[in-house]
Motif scaffolding. Structure first.
Motif, PDB file in Angstrom:
ATOM      1  N   ALA A  90      38.391   8.921  12.684  1.00 18.91           N
ATOM      2  CA  ALA A  90      37.931   7.547  12.887  1.00 18.91           C
ATOM      3  C   ALA A  90      36.552   7.495  13.541  1.00 18.91           C
ATOM      4  CB  ALA A  90      38.939   6.783  13.736  1.00 18.91           C
ATOM      5  N   GLY A  91      36.010   8.670  13.857  1.00 19.12           N
ATOM      6  CA  GLY A  91      34.652   8.725  14.393  1.00 19.12           C
ATOM      7  C   GLY A  91      34.544   8.762  15.905  1.00 19.12           C
ATOM      8  N   TYR A  92      35.659   8.987  16.589  1.00 17.03           N
ATOM      9  CA  TYR A  92      35.607   9.007  18.054  1.00 17.03           C
ATOM     10  C   TYR A  92      35.208  10.390  18.562  1.00 17.03           C
ATOM     11  CZ  TYR A  92      37.777   4.440  18.043  1.00 17.03           C
ATOM     12  OH  TYR A  92      38.027   3.110  17.837  1.00 17.03           O
ATOM     13  N   ALA A  93      34.378  10.401  19.606  1.00 17.22           N
ATOM     14  CA  ALA A  93      33.967  11.658  20.241  1.00 17.22           C
ATOM     15  C   ALA A  93      35.051  12.077  21.218  1.00 17.22           C
ATOM     16  CB  ALA A  93      32.639  11.474  20.973  1.00 17.22           C
ATOM     17  N   MET A  94      35.517  13.301  21.084  1.00 15.24           N
ATOM     18  CA  MET A  94      36.584  13.795  21.944  1.00 15.24           C
ATOM     19  C   MET A  94      36.002  14.560  23.128  1.00 15.24           C
ATOM     20  SD  MET A  94      39.056  12.540  20.253  1.00 15.24           S
ATOM     21  CE  MET A  94      40.389  13.199  21.282  1.00 15.24           C
TER      22      MET A  94
ATOM     23  N   GLU B  44      37.928  -2.300  20.870  1.00 11.68           N
ATOM     24  CA  GLU B  44      38.172  -1.821  19.504  1.00 11.68           C
ATOM     25  C   GLU B  44      39.016  -0.557  19.508  1.00 11.68           C
ATOM     26  OE1 GLU B  44      35.733  -0.022  15.662  1.00 11.68           O
ATOM     27  OE2 GLU B  44      34.633  -0.980  17.306  1.00 11.68           O
ATOM     28  N   ALA B  45      38.697   0.376  20.430  1.00 17.45           N
ATOM     29  CA  ALA B  45      39.464   1.620  20.496  1.00 17.45           C
ATOM     30  C   ALA B  45      40.908   1.363  20.909  1.00 17.45           C
ATOM     31  CB  ALA B  45      38.805   2.577  21.473  1.00 17.45           C
ATOM     32  N   THR B  46      41.114   0.395  21.789  1.00 18.98           N
ATOM     33  CA  THR B  46      42.472   0.049  22.207  1.00 18.98           C
ATOM     34  C   THR B  46      43.294  -0.430  21.014  1.00 18.98           C
ATOM     35  OG1 THR B  46      41.711  -0.532  24.432  1.00 18.98           O
ATOM     36  CG2 THR B  46      43.820  -1.456  23.715  1.00 18.98           C
ATOM     37  N   GLU B  47      42.692  -1.275  20.174  1.00 20.51           N
ATOM     38  CA  GLU B  47      43.399  -1.773  18.987  1.00 20.51           C
ATOM     39  C   GLU B  47      43.656  -0.651  17.990  1.00 20.51           C
ATOM     40  OE1 GLU B  47      41.271  -5.015  17.285  1.00 20.51           O
ATOM     41  OE2 GLU B  47      41.413  -6.287  19.085  1.00 20.51           O
TER      42      GLU B  47
ATOM     43  N   ILE C 269      38.863  10.516  24.991  1.00 21.65           N
ATOM     44  CA  ILE C 269      37.794  10.109  24.097  1.00 21.65           C
ATOM     45  C   ILE C 269      36.655   9.537  24.928  1.00 21.65           C
ATOM     46  CG2 ILE C 269      39.362   9.688  22.179  1.00 21.65           C
ATOM     47  CD1 ILE C 269      39.112   6.717  22.700  1.00 21.65           C
ATOM     48  N   ALA C 270      35.445   9.661  24.400  1.00 17.86           N
ATOM     49  CA  ALA C 270      34.244   9.168  25.077  1.00 17.86           C
ATOM     50  C   ALA C 270      33.692   7.989  24.280  1.00 17.86           C
ATOM     51  CB  ALA C 270      33.198  10.279  25.180  1.00 17.86           C
ATOM     52  N   LEU C 271      33.589   6.851  24.936  1.00 15.75           N
ATOM     53  CA  LEU C 271      33.151   5.626  24.285  1.00 15.75           C
ATOM     54  C   LEU C 271      31.863   5.108  24.906  1.00 15.75           C
ATOM     55  CD1 LEU C 271      36.581   3.748  24.405  1.00 15.75           C
ATOM     56  CD2 LEU C 271      35.598   4.881  22.406  1.00 15.75           C
ATOM     57  N   PRO C 272      31.052   4.375  24.152  1.00 17.55           N
ATOM     58  CA  PRO C 272      29.919   3.684  24.769  1.00 17.55           C
ATOM     59  C   PRO C 272      30.421   2.803  25.908  1.00 17.55           C
ATOM     60  CG  PRO C 272      29.738   3.594  22.386  1.00 17.55           C
ATOM     61  CD  PRO C 272      31.100   4.164  22.688  1.00 17.55           C
TER      62      PRO C 272
END
Length: 230
Positions: free
Chosen positions: A172-176, A201-204, A190-193
């Protein structure tokens, strides 16, 4: 710098590594520019002290530095050159340096220009140009990176489900980030902006991937280096 002091989420800085050096000769004077990545005034002043020892016979060790994600600390020194002809032009070269996308956000960088006088007076205008050009030329060649603040979030899942979920998150494109292990669970990270929208969005997404059985647990933020966007 503590997180609450700035909401800036990214800036440009020098790549981690040794000092970057570049030399110009202008009317027989040598201008040796040294750039160092620094995150405090103490570190910036240490660069000046190091170069005073190394180039102990030079006439001037002019300096400028910009610190902090929001560039809140800016200092300069003419070190014996006529007032306003060295430190300020050097500082201007730092703060006006544009990335490929036209952004001026360089920070956590210290510049020192060591000058060996060549016997020909440059005049005030000549000195301003020489010190500005020295720093600008060094920045054009120095390795730069984007420093990004990312929000780290943990996801605790049963060991048997961790591999598949990690693959789904990566797809899904998430940085681990670093994975942890507990007696009853694997802790994926995961690392998010660092902004509300990506977290929501990541929570959903995670709820959909796990049928609501797993949740994101924010663990704070960290600064990481990334290539400059083109």
């Amino acid at each position: 710098m503590q997180e609450q002091e700035s909401r800036t989420s990214s800036f440009t800085t020098l790549a981690a590594g040794p000092d970057f050096r570049h030399e110009l000769e202008i009317k027989r004077s040598r201008f040796i520019t040294v750039l160092r990545r620094t995150d405090s005034e103490e570190a910036a002043r240490a660069l000046v002290a190091d170069l005073r020892r190394e180039f102990h016979d030079a006439r001037h060790h002019c300096s400028a530095f910009v610190l902090g994600p929001d560039r809140s600390v800016q200092r300069s020194s003419d070190d014996g050159e006529p007032s306003g002809t060295a430190g300020i032009p050097m500082l201007e070269a730092l703060i006006r340096r544009e990335t490929a996308s036209g952004v001026t956000d360089l920070s956590d960088v210290s510049a020192v220009v060591v000058r060996y006088f060549g016997g020909i007076l440059l005049g005030a205008g000549g000195l301003v140009r020489a010190y500005s050009e020295s720093v600008s030329a060094a920045l054009e060649l120095a390795p730069l990176v984007q420093r990004r603040r990312l929000r780290l979030c943990a996801v605790r899942v049963p060991h048997a489900a961790a591999g598949r979920l990690e693959n789904d998150l990566r797809a899904a494109g998430y940085a681990m980030a670093e994975t942890g292990y507990e007696p009853q669970a694997t802790v994926l990270r995961i690392a998010l902006p660092d902004a509300p929208e990506p977290l929501a969005e990541a929570t959903e997404r995670l709820a959909a991937m796990t049928s609501g059985t797993a949740a994101l647990e924010p663990e704070g933020t960290d600064w990481v280096d990334a290539p400059l966007p083109h």
